[in-house]
Structures are given as C-alpha cells and as structure tokens.
Design an enzyme around this catalytic site. Structure first.
Site, PDB file in Angstrom:
ATOM      1  N   ARG A  91       0.728   3.952  45.081  1.00  0.00           N
ATOM      2  CA  ARG A  91      -0.083   3.031  45.860  1.00  0.00           C
ATOM      3  C   ARG A  91      -1.303   3.782  46.374  1.00  0.00           C
ATOM      4  NH1 ARG A  91      -0.909   2.683  51.931  1.00  0.00           N
ATOM      5  NH2 ARG A  91      -1.952   0.669  52.185  1.00  0.00           N
ATOM      6  N   HIS A 180      -3.605  -4.927  51.096  1.00  0.00           N
ATOM      7  CA  HIS A 180      -2.298  -5.552  50.835  1.00  0.00           C
ATOM      8  C   HIS A 180      -2.311  -6.376  49.548  1.00  0.00           C
ATOM      9  CE1 HIS A 180      -1.711  -5.471  55.486  1.00  0.00           C
ATOM     10  NE2 HIS A 180      -1.188  -4.383  54.943  1.00  0.00           N
ATOM     11  N   GLU A 386       6.254  -5.165  47.050  1.00  0.00           N
ATOM     12  CA  GLU A 386       5.114  -4.423  46.514  1.00  0.00           C
ATOM     13  C   GLU A 386       5.560  -3.364  45.512  1.00  0.00           C
ATOM     14  OE1 GLU A 386       2.132  -3.877  50.145  1.00  0.00           O
ATOM     15  OE2 GLU A 386       4.232  -4.040  50.772  1.00  0.00           O
TER      16      GLU A 386
END
Length: 424
Positions: A91, A180, A386
C-alpha cells in the site's frame, strides 16, 4: 501462489499472507512500536495459537524481517520458507497524478514515489521503507505498489482543481487527490453486487469511517469527488485530524502562538479532530463511551462529526444525481450503529430512510442492508477489505494480466464471491 501484503505506517506495519486469488487468509499480523523501542508482534493464523513476540527496538526493515521470520517459523509459521511467497503488494499512500493504477516496483518507480513523498510525508516515508525492506529481504520476489490515490484520478477537473493560483498546480501539482481508494473500490464493487446492477450503472456514496474518514461520490462506478484533498487532512472530522477549516486560521494561530510550519502541521494532524474537541478522546470507541457517560465535549464532538458527514452526503447527492445506495464501511462505519443513525437522521427529505431496528441489530462483520421502509435510496453496511484489493492487484500485475482497476475482473465483484472473514 502465496501473496504477501504490506501496509507500513510511521510506527507499525500490518501484513497479510493470502492464498492465490486472496480467498484464504493464511496469516495476518501487526508489528507495533516500530522505531520507538519495546516493539512487539502479534500474528493470527487459522488453527494456530495467537503469536505474541517482543522485539525491543526495530526499524521498518527489522519489522518486515520479523514478520517473514514468524510466518516461516517451524513452530507457529504457515509456510516452510520465504521462497513460497510469489509477490508482495504494498500500500502506497500517494501516487500523485502520474500513477493511475497499480504497478510493479523497480528502482525507477521507487525514485518517483520518493519524489512524491512531500505530498504525504507521514505516510510515504514508511511506505518506502517497507518496499525497500522487502526488496532486500525478498530480492527474487515481485514487488507491486497499490496507490491510495489511483481510484480518484477519474475526478473531473472542476472537482480536483483548487481556486488557487494556477501556476501552483502547474509547478507543484497542488490539486485534490483523495485517499482510501482501495476501500472505496472494494465496497463500490460489493454494493453493485448487492444492488444487482453492473457497477458502471451504479451511483453511490461510500463512507469510510475509521481513524481517517473519507467520503466518495461515485457516478457510473467511478469516483467523481472525494472529501480528502491534496493531503489526508481535508474533509470530515477525524480522530486527530481537523478536516475542513478556514485556511485563515492557520496563519492566525501561527502568529498568536509563534508556531513553526512543522508545529502547526503536527497540531492539525495529531492534536485536532475528536481529540482536539474533547481534550482526551483519541478514538471513536472512547468518544462514544464518554458521550454516553454524559461528557458534554464528547457529545459535542459526536454532533460535529455526524453533522459534517451528513453535509457531505447531501452535497454528494447533488454531485452523483439519482442515488442507488449509501455504503458505510471501515472500523467505526461497520461497528457503530449509533454513528450511522446520527449521521442519517433528518435525511428523509432526500429520500434516505433508515431501518432503526436492523441498523442496531445487524450481525457483526457482515454485509447487511439497513434501508428503511419507503426509502428511495438503499443503505448498506459493508466491511471493507483493502488487503484483498492489494492481493488481487499484486497477483494480476505479477501474472501480466492487469490493465487497471476499472477493467480488472475482480473476484469480489462477482455474485458467487463469499466475503473473506477476518481472523479473530
């Protein structure tokens, strides 16, 4: 294929090891107090006892090394050795306006990410540290960067441009980016399944409420506006971030308190929001407890929080047009029925109604509809995942079948998909 996902923060890392396709979580863990001393690791895996390890002082490289060592340990590991890891998905908080989708990492890409670090320094520095650690510890394993900002690069110019000197955009790339993205992507695809409509026909407002809070206006399956801006500081009220304020306050308080730029940034990012209003509550769980105990400032913080989110929902309804659904997600968005009730209270005039009983009694950590009778807009609670976005993107990039997140055939966007349950 085994896919490792890594999410690095300033003083912690979170990792998941998933099977091919991400449908099975083999292990998940967190390393806390990275760089602070007295660090520790907690790992959970199906059929195994929870692992707790002290680590004294470690940096991000040491934290990643500890995670890999724990996953491959002969006693409580889940794979024989690191050679079973095929790809790592990282990420990355900020990709600017040049990274529109997930990409394989090489030294040129790492330099480009480092050059964007000034846009989100508190996030990009640890993100880069995690990537560098994996490149050293797993030199023969593909590394893939998944950007928080990529999902929002479909915003129209009128939504992403600030009314500031245009040369600031030309020279310094000052614009709205949003964050996000993987969370908004995941829940929008799941909502399209629950609505039984192709995602390209769905108009949604997705509400991600956790330590950070962001809302996304989604028209025809694509992000067209989002509450966070060039940095994660803009938008709704958050646990320690102020969200939207009059920008004149900043120069005013710098003069009044003789603050440096760094000190002001710390105040706005770490000492504002819910913590700033209450003076003591730094988490939403503590906020709710304090408010129910009669703390007036906690009650005020709850009112401000709900009011700001409700205003965004009203504004985004005007942006997306006829609305199919509202989705609440992430930690507090899923756990706190009281917050959802407070946010949606009074929106009946916009055709948004809530089933109070279903909202209060919904099963924990499940996809659930809480639409009220007669409501013109359907409302859902959908736990985000996620890590599954990271895993699917990483596997597809590694296999050479990934184009971008708009055209990728995600497993979680299929009717037969069963949401992955997090390990308890």
């Amino acid at each position: 294929m085994k896919i490792l996902t890594i999410n690095c923060w300033n003083h912690s890392i979170r990792y998941h090891l998933l099977s091919s396709g991400g449908q099975t979580v083999l292990a998940m863990g967190v390393v806390e107090r990275v760089g602070l001393g007295s660090a520790f690791l907690i790992q959970k895996a199906p059929g195994k006892k929870r692992v707790f390890l002290d680590a004294e002082f470690i940096d991000h490289h040491g934290a990643v090394a500890l995670a890999i060592a724990t996953m491959t340990d002969s006693r409580h590991g889940v794979i024989p050795d690191a050679g079973h890891i095929s790809v790592v998905g990282h990420r990355v908080a900020h990709g600017g306006d040049q990274f529109r989708h997930s990409v394989k990492v090489d030294h040129h890409l790492l330099t480009a990410i480092r050059d964007l670090g000034h846009l989100a320094p508190m996030h990009c520095v640890p993100n880069i540290a995690g990537i560098e650690a994996c490149m050293k510890l797993l030199p023969d394993v593909s590394q893939v960067a998944i950007f928080d900002t990529a999902f929002h690069l479909t915003l129209p110019e009128c939504a992403y441009m600030y009314p500031l000197p245009y040369e600031w955009y030309e020279k310094y790339r000052v614009r709205r980016y949003g964050f996000h993205g993987p969370s908004h992507l995941y829940v929008s695809r799941r909502a399209s399944v629950l609505l039984e409509k192709p995602v390209q026909d769905c108009n949604l407002i997705t509400v991600h409420i956790d330590r950070g809070v962001s809302l996304c206006a989604i028209r025809n399956g694509q992000s067209v506006d989002t509450s966070m801006g060039m940095t994660p500081l803009e938008g709704a009220v958050m646990e320690t971030r102020c969200g939207d304020i009059d920008s004149g306050i900043q120069s005013y308080m710098m003069r009044k308190m003789n603050l440096s730029v760094w000190e002001l940034e710390q105040m706005l990012n770490q000492k504002s929001g819910i913590l700033g209003i209450t003076g003591s509550c730094s988490s939403r769980q503590h906020l709710l407890e304090a408010a129910l105990d009669g703390d007036p400032r906690a009650g005020l913080a709850l009112d401000i929080d709900a009011y700001r989110i409700r205003k965004y929902i009203g504004a985004y309804l005007a942006v997306v047009g006829p609305l199919d659904g509202i989705v609440f997600t992430a930690g507090a968005g899923v756990r706190e029925w009281y917050a959802r009730e407070k946010i949606l209270n009074g929106l009946e005039c916009l055709g948004i109604g809530l089933d109070l009983e279903r909202n209060r009694t919904m099963p924990e950590n499940s996809e659930y509809e809480i639409t009220g009778s007669g409501s013109l807009v359907r409302t859902f609670v959908i736990p985000t995942n996620e890590e599954l976005v990271y895993a699917e993107d990483a596997a597809a990039v590694h296999a050479g079948i990934y184009v971008d997140h708009h055209r990728h055939d995600y497993a979680f966007a299929q009717h037969e998909f069963v949401p992955v349950q997090q390990l308890v």
